[in-house]
Enzyme design. Structure first.
Site, PDB file in Angstrom:
ATOM      1  N   HIS A   1      37.530   4.293 -25.590  1.00  0.00           N
ATOM      2  CA  HIS A   1      36.147   4.708 -25.302  1.00  0.00           C
ATOM      3  C   HIS A   1      36.146   5.999 -24.498  1.00  0.00           C
ATOM      4  CE1 HIS A   1      34.196   0.449 -25.697  1.00  0.00           C
ATOM      5  NE2 HIS A   1      34.855   0.823 -26.773  1.00  0.00           N
TER       6      HIS A   1
ATOM      7  N   TYR B   1      26.187  -1.012 -18.659  1.00  0.00           N
ATOM      8  CA  TYR B   1      25.941  -1.602 -17.341  1.00  0.00           C
ATOM      9  C   TYR B   1      24.428  -1.530 -17.117  1.00  0.00           C
ATOM     10  CZ  TYR B   1      30.936  -1.263 -16.106  1.00  0.00           C
ATOM     11  OH  TYR B   1      32.298  -1.420 -16.039  1.00  0.00           O
TER      12      TYR B   1
ATOM     13  N   PRO C   1      34.445  -7.165  -9.885  1.00  0.00           N
ATOM     14  CA  PRO C   1      34.827  -6.602 -11.192  1.00  0.00           C
ATOM     15  C   PRO C   1      33.968  -5.436 -11.699  1.00  0.00           C
ATOM     16  CG  PRO C   1      33.802  -8.753 -11.472  1.00  0.00           C
ATOM     17  CD  PRO C   1      33.947  -8.541 -10.006  1.00  0.00           C
TER      18      PRO C   1
ATOM     19  N   LYS D   1      38.550  -2.667 -12.023  1.00  0.00           N
ATOM     20  CA  LYS D   1      39.736  -2.084 -11.391  1.00  0.00           C
ATOM     21  C   LYS D   1      40.891  -3.039 -11.082  1.00  0.00           C
ATOM     22  CE  LYS D   1      38.596   2.132 -11.252  1.00  0.00           C
ATOM     23  NZ  LYS D   1      39.121   2.807 -12.418  1.00  0.00           N
TER      24      LYS D   1
ATOM     25  N   TYR E   1      36.246   6.016 -12.471  1.00  0.00           N
ATOM     26  CA  TYR E   1      36.266   4.992 -13.519  1.00  0.00           C
ATOM     27  C   TYR E   1      37.483   5.142 -14.427  1.00  0.00           C
ATOM     28  CZ  TYR E   1      34.132   1.432 -16.479  1.00  0.00           C
ATOM     29  OH  TYR E   1      33.883   0.273 -17.160  1.00  0.00           O
TER      30      TYR E   1
END
Ligand code: RFL
Ligand code: PHB
Length: 393
Positions: free
Chosen positions: A75, A203, A295, A299, A387
């Site tokens: 992604h 998200y 979560p 990570k 990220y």
């Protein structure tokens, strides 16, 4: 009594223990992995799904990345959804890097296969594991294996036995400082036989609480909703979960959430936790044994891998040149990254969840933060670089 000897005794066959074992093997260093669960249990446990580019690159370098390359989904961004609108954070453009969706269970399978192919000892279903003499020069691990009392003498012990393991509590409590925060919510997660409704993760911030759309394969979706930490799964028949996901993930853009049979359900509590230092004598803690994160930033697994990378290098240097400075600095080196990842995971969590004591001001503030984040290149880039994974060196 069955007596064995090795260079590095590794407690736990999770990502930390197995990656460490393989990295050491590639340097010609022997280890023995002791795991309390069965191989099937380790492979089938539904947990993480997202690899930073650092982690995916390392698997390739270690020669365990072939299936991940074939089956993993690369992604180049994620979506943030709030007020019914979707905002994409473009990792490729902001950082030139990507992430890979590949289930933790598959990572574990590949690592166990690699270990067995290399003839590295790994004992499953060991019982009553204890670690001793790690303040002295010859640490030992005691356990029962196949009903026989077993003693493993080693040069070093790697405590890779997760948050509920025995290694961290074996260190005198007076030698450790613990930093911790518990969150007043958990995640109810499902694995569903449904094609992911979005190519990349979503998200979602919503009045009724956070929701996340993720996936495992082109046929299997992984979805989460914010719930109470002790949510009773019996109160959540599949229909009700889908209804809640439909509301929290809804958008004004004509997007549709595809439903399907629920294959698995679980509730996870959320904590931030750090132990300092991460070493005591010849015992080195790595991964969830030393720290856990909520979560939301994806990570935990990646941080576990980052620790053992540092540990493998320090141990390798010791055997190669006798140098001990990297071992002495292990905890300090790890903690620098650990705290940055703690901060990021806490920040993502605080921005996206509803807190019990939030008032209208706090909700407006969260929305302002999301608006800022998705409209400022500097802010988007800050999210993106964390990220995809901060640089390793
Ligand atoms: P693990 O994976 O817990 O492995 C520890 C192993 O040690 C064994 N063990 C023992 N063995 C021998 N003797 C004993 N006394 C033992 N006690 C325990 C255990 O059986 C186990 O096999 O720790 P490790 O290796 O440090 O790896 C950490 C990761 O597993 C964890 O951080 C992640 O799963 C967290 N996580 C995520 N991380 C990510 O990087 N990306 C994600 O997308 C992500 N999503 C998640 C997650 C964790 C979740 N849950 C359920 C906590 C999503 C969820 C829902
Ligand atoms: C997952 O796919 O399980 C997942 C993805 C992203 C997260 C957490 C979990 O932040």
């Amino acid at each position: 009594m069955n007596r064995m000897r090795t260079q590095v005794g590794i407690v736990g066959a999770g990502p930390a223990g197995l990656v460490l074992g393989h990295m050491l093997h590639l340097q010609g260093i022997e280890s023995v992995v002791l795991e309390s669960r069965s191989r099937e249990f380790c492979q089938e446990r539904v947990r993480a799904g997202l690899l930073e580019q650092n982690t995916a690159d390392l698997f390739t370098e270690m020669g365990v990345g072939a299936r991940m390359k074939r089956e993993g989904l690369v992604h180049h961004g994620i979506n943030l959804r709030f007020r019914g609108r979707t905002h994409r954070i473009d990792f490729a453009e902001l950082t030139g890097r990507s992430i890979t969706i590949y289930a933790q269970g598959e990572v574990i399978k590949d690592l166990i296969d690699a270990r067995q192919a290399a003839g590295g000892p790994i004992f499953f279903e060991v019982e009553n594991v204890s670690v001793c003499d790690f303040a002295a020069s010859r640490p030992r691990i005691l356990c029962q294996y196949n009903g026989q009392q077993t003693e493993l003498t080693c040069d070093f012990i790697a405590g890779c036995d997760g948050f509920h393991g025995i290694c961290r509590p074996s260190i005198p409590a007076s030698a450790l400082s613990v930093y911790q925060r518990d969150y007043p919510f958990g995640w109810l997660g499902i694995l569903a036989h449904a094609p992911p409704s979005s190519e990349e993760l979503i998200y979602a911030y919503h009045q009724r609480g956070f929701a996340l759309l993720s996936m495992r394969t082109p046929e299997i979706s992984r979805l989460y909703i914010q719930c109470t930490p002790d949510e009773d799964l019996r109160l959540w028949p599949d229909d009700k979960i889908w209804e809640e996901l439909q509301v929290r993930l809804s958008s004004q853009e004509g997007w549709k959430l595809v439903e399907g049979p629920v294959l698995q359900k679980n509730v996870a509590k959320m904590h931030s936790f750090v132990t300092e230092p991460m070493q005591y004598g010849k015992l080195f803690l790595a991964g969830d044994a030393a720290h856990i994160v909520p979560p939301t930033g994806a990570k935990g697994l990646n941080l576990a891998v980052a620790d053992v990378r540092i540990l493998a290098r320090a141990i390798t240097e010791f055997y190669r040149s006798g140098r001990k400075d990297l071992l002495d600095k292990y905890s300090e080196t790890c903690l620098d990254r650990v705290w940055k990842v703690q901060r990021f995971s806490w920040w993502m969590t605080s921005m996206l969840h509803r807190f019990d004591d939030d008032n209208a001001f706090d909700q407006r503030r969260q929305l302002a933060e999301l608006e800022y984040l998705t409209s400022s290149r500097a802010a988007s880039q800050s999210l993106a670089e964390n990220y995809v994974g901060l640089p390793m060196d």
